[in-house]
Scaffold this motif. Sequence first.
Motif, PDB file in Angstrom:
ATOM      1  N   SER A   7       0.765  -1.356  -0.010  1.00 31.00           N
ATOM      2  CA  SER A   7      -0.020  -0.108   0.011  1.00 31.00           C
ATOM      3  C   SER A   7       0.860   1.272  -0.003  1.00 31.00           C
ATOM      4  O   SER A   7       1.666   1.520   0.789  1.00 31.00           O
ATOM      5  N   ILE A   8       0.764   2.070  -1.060  1.00 29.90           N
ATOM      6  CA  ILE A   8       1.524   3.174  -1.263  1.00 29.90           C
ATOM      7  C   ILE A   8       1.144   4.131  -0.004  1.00 29.90           C
ATOM      8  O   ILE A   8       2.124   4.951   0.419  1.00 29.90           O
ATOM      9  N   TYR A   9       0.075   4.151   0.386  1.00 31.64           N
ATOM     10  CA  TYR A   9      -0.537   5.069   1.683  1.00 31.64           C
ATOM     11  C   TYR A   9       0.256   4.494   2.915  1.00 31.64           C
ATOM     12  O   TYR A   9       0.765   5.388   3.637  1.00 31.64           O
ATOM     13  N   ASP A  10       0.378   3.199   3.347  1.00 38.28           N
ATOM     14  CA  ASP A  10       1.054   2.835   4.206  1.00 38.28           C
ATOM     15  C   ASP A  10       2.711   3.018   4.272  1.00 38.28           C
ATOM     16  O   ASP A  10       3.232   3.558   5.311  1.00 38.28           O
ATOM     17  N   LEU A  11       3.132   3.047   3.194  1.00 35.76           N
ATOM     18  CA  LEU A  11       4.460   3.443   2.961  1.00 35.76           C
ATOM     19  C   LEU A  11       4.764   4.807   3.295  1.00 35.76           C
ATOM     20  O   LEU A  11       5.806   5.322   3.886  1.00 35.76           O
ATOM     21  N   PHE A  12       4.151   5.831   2.937  1.00 34.24           N
ATOM     22  CA  PHE A  12       4.328   7.248   3.147  1.00 34.24           C
ATOM     23  C   PHE A  12       3.793   7.691   4.584  1.00 34.24           C
ATOM     24  O   PHE A  12       4.098   8.782   4.959  1.00 34.24           O
ATOM     25  N   ARG A  13       3.295   6.755   5.221  1.00 34.03           N
ATOM     26  CA  ARG A  13       2.979   6.939   6.968  1.00 34.03           C
ATOM     27  C   ARG A  13       4.355   6.567   7.489  1.00 34.03           C
ATOM     28  O   ARG A  13       4.313   7.339   8.890  1.00 34.03           O
ATOM     29  N   LEU A  14       5.080   5.972   6.956  1.00 32.40           N
ATOM     30  CA  LEU A  14       6.431   5.604   7.937  1.00 32.40           C
ATOM     31  C   LEU A  14       7.233   6.796   7.955  1.00 32.40           C
ATOM     32  O   LEU A  14       7.598   7.546   6.902  1.00 32.40           O
ATOM     33  N   GLU A  15       8.126   6.948   8.953  1.00 31.25           N
ATOM     34  CA  GLU A  15       9.417   7.893   9.092  1.00 31.25           C
ATOM     35  C   GLU A  15      10.508   7.315   8.537  1.00 31.25           C
ATOM     36  O   GLU A  15      10.834   6.148   8.441  1.00 31.25           O
ATOM     37  N   ALA A  16      11.620   8.157   8.437  1.00 26.18           N
ATOM     38  CA  ALA A  16      12.873   7.698   7.950  1.00 26.18           C
ATOM     39  C   ALA A  16      13.228   6.527   8.940  1.00 26.18           C
ATOM     40  O   ALA A  16      13.285   6.839  10.110  1.00 26.18           O
ATOM     41  N   GLY A  17      13.774   5.740   8.405  1.00 26.18           N
ATOM     42  CA  GLY A  17      14.539   4.433   9.229  1.00 26.18           C
ATOM     43  C   GLY A  17      13.620   3.553   9.540  1.00 26.18           C
ATOM     44  O   GLY A  17      13.892   2.272  10.265  1.00 26.18           O
ATOM     45  N   GLU A  18      12.206   3.567   9.468  1.00 23.11           N
ATOM     46  CA  GLU A  18      11.259   2.537   9.900  1.00 23.11           C
ATOM     47  C   GLU A  18      11.121   1.760   8.908  1.00 23.11           C
ATOM     48  O   GLU A  18      11.848   1.598   7.836  1.00 23.11           O
ATOM     49  N   SER A  19      10.581   0.441   9.522  1.00 21.36           N
ATOM     50  CA  SER A  19      10.392  -0.519   8.554  1.00 21.36           C
ATOM     51  C   SER A  19       8.929  -0.928   7.962  1.00 21.36           C
ATOM     52  O   SER A  19       7.916  -0.690   8.892  1.00 21.36           O
ATOM     53  N   TYR A  20       8.801  -1.715   6.880  1.00 26.07           N
ATOM     54  CA  TYR A  20       7.599  -1.803   6.583  1.00 26.07           C
ATOM     55  C   TYR A  20       7.417  -3.673   6.494  1.00 26.07           C
ATOM     56  O   TYR A  20       8.273  -4.042   5.801  1.00 26.07           O
ATOM     57  N   THR A  21       6.612  -4.011   6.952  1.00 26.40           N
ATOM     58  CA  THR A  21       6.232  -5.564   6.827  1.00 26.40           C
ATOM     59  C   THR A  21       5.599  -6.190   5.664  1.00 26.40           C
ATOM     60  O   THR A  21       4.621  -5.712   5.509  1.00 26.40           O
ATOM     61  N   LEU A  22       6.361  -6.663   4.961  1.00 24.81           N
ATOM     62  CA  LEU A  22       5.656  -7.569   3.513  1.00 24.81           C
ATOM     63  C   LEU A  22       4.774  -8.493   3.839  1.00 24.81           C
ATOM     64  O   LEU A  22       5.034  -9.483   4.803  1.00 24.81           O
ATOM     65  N   LYS A  23       3.448  -8.310   3.145  1.00 26.54           N
ATOM     66  CA  LYS A  23       2.584  -9.370   3.541  1.00 26.54           C
ATOM     67  C   LYS A  23       2.024 -10.028   2.022  1.00 26.54           C
ATOM     68  O   LYS A  23       2.105 -11.106   2.068  1.00 26.54           O
ATOM     69  N   ASN A  24       1.540  -9.244   1.227  1.00 27.31           N
ATOM     70  CA  ASN A  24       0.831  -9.673  -0.003  1.00 27.31           C
ATOM     71  C   ASN A  24       1.870  -9.879  -1.164  1.00 27.31           C
ATOM     72  O   ASN A  24       2.811  -8.978  -1.382  1.00 27.31           O
ATOM     73  N   SER A  25       1.974 -10.873  -1.915  1.00 25.77           N
ATOM     74  CA  SER A  25       2.714 -11.220  -3.127  1.00 25.77           C
ATOM     75  C   SER A  25       1.973 -12.231  -4.086  1.00 25.77           C
ATOM     76  O   SER A  25       1.002 -12.682  -3.715  1.00 25.77           O
ATOM     77  N   PHE A  26       2.333 -11.906  -5.224  1.00 23.37           N
ATOM     78  CA  PHE A  26       1.997 -13.021  -6.396  1.00 23.37           C
ATOM     79  C   PHE A  26       3.124 -13.534  -6.968  1.00 23.37           C
ATOM     80  O   PHE A  26       4.093 -12.724  -7.167  1.00 23.37           O
ATOM     81  N   GLN A  27       2.675 -14.793  -7.916  1.00 23.44           N
ATOM     82  CA  GLN A  27       3.818 -15.248  -8.744  1.00 23.44           C
ATOM     83  C   GLN A  27       3.535 -14.868 -10.204  1.00 23.44           C
ATOM     84  O   GLN A  27       2.448 -15.477 -10.656  1.00 23.44           O
ATOM     85  N   PRO A  28       4.336 -14.087 -10.968  1.00 23.05           N
ATOM     86  CA  PRO A  28       3.972 -13.869 -12.480  1.00 23.05           C
ATOM     87  C   PRO A  28       4.448 -15.103 -13.191  1.00 23.05           C
ATOM     88  O   PRO A  28       5.106 -16.008 -12.772  1.00 23.05           O
ATOM     89  N   GLU A  29       3.941 -14.963 -14.599  1.00 24.41           N
ATOM     90  CA  GLU A  29       4.668 -15.803 -15.396  1.00 24.41           C
ATOM     91  C   GLU A  29       5.999 -15.898 -15.702  1.00 24.41           C
ATOM     92  O   GLU A  29       6.603 -16.628 -15.972  1.00 24.41           O
ATOM     93  N   THR A  30       6.586 -14.703 -15.679  1.00 26.53           N
ATOM     94  CA  THR A  30       8.018 -14.484 -15.748  1.00 26.53           C
ATOM     95  C   THR A  30       8.657 -14.406 -14.568  1.00 26.53           C
ATOM     96  O   THR A  30       8.086 -14.319 -13.505  1.00 26.53           O
ATOM     97  N   ARG A  31      10.170 -14.516 -14.618  1.00 23.05           N
ATOM     98  CA  ARG A  31      10.906 -14.151 -13.271  1.00 23.05           C
ATOM     99  C   ARG A  31      10.793 -12.652 -13.259  1.00 23.05           C
ATOM    100  O   ARG A  31      11.023 -11.989 -14.248  1.00 23.05           O
ATOM    101  N   ALA A  32      10.613 -12.285 -12.090  1.00 25.89           N
ATOM    102  CA  ALA A  32      10.452 -11.131 -11.749  1.00 25.89           C
ATOM    103  C   ALA A  32      11.523 -10.193 -11.514  1.00 25.89           C
ATOM    104  O   ALA A  32      12.008  -9.895 -10.364  1.00 25.89           O
TER     105      ALA A  32
END
Length: 340
Positions: A140-165
């Motif tokens: 979520s781009i909104y979640d990213l911009f809520r974070l301050e410098a040096g803070e962390s974002y926990t990755l949650k959702n992903s998908f596997q594409p047809e190609t190597r990403a």
Amino acid sequence: MKNTRILKRIGKIALIVLASLLAVWLLIQLVTTLIFFEFFRKADKEFRIPGQSDGLVSQGFTYLPDQQVYLQCGYMADGVSASRIYVIPKAEPEKNYYIELKNADGTPYIGHTGGIAVSGNFMWLANDGEGDDNCVWVISIYDLFRLEAGESYTLKNSFQPETRAAYCYAEGNVLWVGEFHRPVDYPTKETHAFTVAGDVEHRALIACYQMDHSNTETGLASLTPIRLVSVPDHVQGFARDEYGHFVLSTSYGLSKSHLLFYDDITVNAPDATLDVNGTSVPVWFLDADVQHDDLVCPPMSEEIVIHDGRLFYLTESASQKYIFGNLIRGRHVYSLPIEH
């Protein structure tokens, strides 16, 4: 008296060494200018690539016009520190800051993060790996911009594409996810091999997905691409200009990089089809028949960004992992005019 002579001798040796180093540096600058003359003739230095002195190996690059910021992502050279996303204000790029990435269990995420793209509320991070590690992370781009410098974002959702990403790019209502091919080291699926113009074999694809912003898991309408583009080896980044022309950033190791410019092939009939998830998906070839320019560039190009009529060029050569880019003007992002 003897000590004085020794000191003078040491001083002369030091001067000779310094003069030799200066001569070598000047020679490198001259050779670099000659080899990449056309690139540096056209290019303007924009800003210093952040994170290089901290161990970041730059990979992904995009621009958010509404926020007037660049986003840059990459992995850390030490192999244990968390991969990062840098937020770089267009007006004051020196005031950049970074966000670290974490896994769901709280450990540092050390994935390759080879590409970054944004549309609406979604950010996608491409991670080329084996098995489940080959994925596109959804943020979520909104979640990213809520974070301050040096803070962390926990990755949650992903998908596997047809190609190597290996890289990704968003435009309009579609997301492109492309792969990097090199025999043995970076193989792709056998089904991705096509013989294009002049009996040249391409073994890499860029997959184009329809977006659906109501799908909060992936931001996509389906995991079956709506079109595929066949590309040559060593593609590190991809973008399209306002006329729909395709631009590829290709590089590998210390070899010269290339910016390859192609016509908008999608206005023509597809060159082939490929079965993906039971659906026949059209395939277009980016080959010599539709290529209209090849600009030789400094080594280790990564993702590219096109905005305001210019192409912005990112490299990883001056990172602490490679260093040599410091000698060939690889510390900065450069921009070049888009010529039609």
